[in-house]
Design a protein around this motif. Structure first.
Motif, short mmCIF file in Angstrom:
data_model
loop_
_atom_site.label_atom_id
_atom_site.label_comp_id
_atom_site.label_asym_id
_atom_site.label_seq_id
_atom_site.Cartn_x
_atom_site.Cartn_y
_atom_site.Cartn_z
N ASP A 247 12.58 -5.65 -4.09
CA ASP A 247 13.37 -4.27 -3.92
C ASP A 247 12.68 -2.92 -3.48
OD1 ASP A 247 15.53 -4.38 -6.11
OD2 ASP A 247 14.62 -4.52 -7.85
N TYR A 248 11.40 -3.00 -2.91
CA TYR A 248 10.75 -1.93 -2.56
C TYR A 248 9.11 -2.59 -2.18
CZ TYR A 248 9.76 -1.20 -7.50
OH TYR A 248 10.07 -1.24 -8.82
N GLY A 249 8.62 -1.25 -1.59
CA GLY A 249 7.47 -1.61 -0.82
C GLY A 249 6.62 -0.90 -1.89
N ARG A 250 5.11 -0.66 -1.71
CA ARG A 250 4.24 0.64 -2.51
C ARG A 250 3.58 1.41 -1.89
NH1 ARG A 250 3.04 -4.22 -7.96
NH2 ARG A 250 4.86 -3.50 -8.95
N LEU A 251 3.37 1.61 -2.76
CA LEU A 251 2.28 2.90 -1.70
C LEU A 251 1.11 3.14 -1.74
CD1 LEU A 251 2.07 5.46 -0.15
CD2 LEU A 251 2.39 7.41 -1.45
N TYR A 252 1.14 2.55 -3.94
CA TYR A 252 -0.32 2.47 -4.15
C TYR A 252 -0.24 0.66 -4.91
CZ TYR A 252 -0.57 7.74 -3.56
OH TYR A 252 -0.03 8.75 -3.48
N PRO A 253 -1.23 0.57 -5.86
CA PRO A 253 -0.45 -0.97 -6.78
C PRO A 253 0.49 -0.83 -7.41
CG PRO A 253 -3.05 -0.12 -6.70
CD PRO A 253 -2.52 1.15 -5.96
N TRP A 254 0.48 0.70 -7.69
CA TRP A 254 2.06 -0.02 -9.05
C TRP A 254 3.21 0.91 -8.39
CZ3 TRP A 254 -2.83 3.35 -8.89
CH2 TRP A 254 -2.93 4.39 -8.49
N ASP A 255 4.27 0.98 -9.00
CA ASP A 255 5.52 1.30 -8.96
C ASP A 255 5.53 2.57 -8.02
OD1 ASP A 255 6.41 -1.38 -9.78
OD2 ASP A 255 7.57 -0.82 -11.03
N GLY A 256 6.93 3.11 -7.57
CA GLY A 256 6.58 4.55 -7.00
C GLY A 256 5.56 4.78 -6.13
N HIS A 257 6.28 6.44 -6.56
CA HIS A 257 5.36 7.36 -4.98
C HIS A 257 4.51 8.79 -6.34
CE1 HIS A 257 8.35 5.41 -3.00
NE2 HIS A 257 7.70 5.82 -1.94
#
Length: 432
Positions: A247-257
């Motif tokens: 669905d999407y990548g990750r900026l951190y080890p969890w969902d969202g920004h």
């Protein structure tokens, strides 16, 4: 009608016969190798006893798969885009995005804690003597600062029971490597004494190596490679859907920004222990949001989708790799790593020097003074073959370093109050 029925019955009977025939033949596997060799027809033995011809038969022990290693979590490998998802504010250009494949492996679910290091010191003093013990001691003076009152951490952080399950710090890369070797020996000796035959139990009590062929011991614990660490931290296994889509990548080890939890009762709570701004390590009294002014309990905060705790924040972590700014374009795209060559074979045709692309050695390994890109002796760089990568942000870092793609380096014999480590292990006998 009866002819059609008889024809259908015959076809069904033939199909069932073919199906049962195919089910009757069972090809050998690692777990069920059969009772004899498929190439010589000679019977195997489980205990190495001699056969009728007086020769010792080839021993094939029972094997149920790789044993479970203490504290390890399985990390299913696959294709991944390594690289920093953050804006390159330092203009380092040292971790540009590239596609690689990382094989499945195991990683500690937590950072190695003070209690684990004290256990190591306990056995080191008994088994290896005072000199080894002294060399294994963490540098507790990493907490010292001339203009700060951190004396309580210097005296108490490692040994006071209240800090037992906080990550050990003051550990150099070299010390972390020695811990991995010790842990491998201790775990495998314990497994051999529990599950081995008489000969293997005797070897275990004597501290001798237990053969891998026995199937009762584990591969060695080690530091994860940079690629493994970054892959495990992102944990994009949780964003998969349909056929190899995400669905999407990750900026951190969890969902969202965001750095805050968007769900449930813990909505708005920070998901990592980090420095929120100048002079702000934890928030204000009565509501210390990230919960810690220094390090935190190794099980604090929700784990990522692989079940790993604190892959952002708490402490940064040592990895195996020698640092080079251009490793992202130099290394292999299957299980990439840049080591000092000690794990490679002694084949003279193998490139064992991490600086081989830097132009500072002749083909026979002779250094070429001042012609290399990285010449520490001429004081034009801090990079050489003894600086190692460390990953992840720490309790003392701002949010920028929480992104798994960011990378930094430090001399392998240096230590700080912000760097710890966790161990990894290969998944043996697996092609993925």
């Amino acid at each position: 009608m009866s002819k059609k029925f008889n024809l259908l019955s015959l076809c069904l009977f033939i199909a069932i016969g073919l199906f049962l025939g195919s089910c009757g033949k069972k090809n050998p596997t690692s777990v069920k190798p059969g009772s004899k060799s498929t190439t010589t027809g000679i019977a195997y033995t489980k205990d190495g006893k001699k056969g009728k011809d007086g020769k010792q038969a080839f021993a094939v022990r029972d094997f149920k798969g790789q044993p479970d290693g203490p504290n390890l979590v399985f990390i299913e490998g696959g294709r991944h885009i390594l690289g920093s998802a953050e804006e390159d504010v330092l203009f380092a250009r040292d971790n540009l995005e590239r596609t690689v494949t990382v094989a499945s492996f195991y990683m500690d679910e937590t950072e190695v804690a003070n209690i684990h290091w004290l256990e190591y010191l306990h056995y080191a003093l008994q088994d290896s003597g005072q000199q080894y013990y002294d060399e294994a001691l963490p540098d507790t003076t990493v907490w010292a600062a001339e203009l700060a009152f951190n004396d309580p951490y210097i005296d108490h952080y490692l040994r006071y029971p209240g800090f037992r399950f906080f990550p050990v710090v003051g550990i150099s890369w070299k010390q972390a490597q020695n811990y991995c070797i010790w842990r491998s020996n201790m775990v495998n000796n314990n497994l051999a004494q529990k599950n081995g035959n008489k000969d293997e139990k005797t070897k275990a009590k004597a501290g001798e190596r237990i053969p891998l062929e026995s199937g009762i011991v584990l591969p060695n614990y080690r530091l994860p490679t940079e690629a493994e660490w970054e892959y495990a931290a992102k944990a994009l296994v949780g964003t998969q859907y349909l056929d190899e889509n995400q669905d999407y990548g990750r900026l951190y080890p969890w969902d969202g920004h965001s750095l805050r939890n968007p769900y449930g009762r813990q909505m708005g709570e920070f998901l990592a222990n980090f420095k929120r701004g100048r002079g702000d390590y934890a928030g204000i009294a009565g509501k210390l949001n990230d919960g810690a002014m220094i390090t935190e309990w190794i099980y604090a905060y929700p784990p990522n989708d692989y079940g790993l705790y604190n892959m952002a924040g708490n402490v940064s972590e040592w990895v195996e790799d020698v640092y080079r700014p251009l490793s992202f374009q130099d290394m292999n795209d299957l299980n990439p790593v840049r080591t000092d060559g000690k794990y490679l074979t002694q084949n003279p045709n193998r490139l064992k020097n991490p600086a081989y692309l830097d132009g500072d050695k002749t083909p026979d390994g002779t250094p070429i003074r001042y012609t290399g890109q990285y010449d520490k002796t001429a004081w034009n760089t801090l990079i050489d073959d003894h600086v190692r990568v460390y990953k992840g942000g720490s309790w003392k870092d701002v949010a920028y370093w929480m992104s798994p793609g960011t990378r930094r380096y430090l001399e392998e014999d240096s230590a700080t109050a912000t760097i710890g480590f966790r161990c990894a292990m290969i998944r043996a006998g697996s092609n993925h």
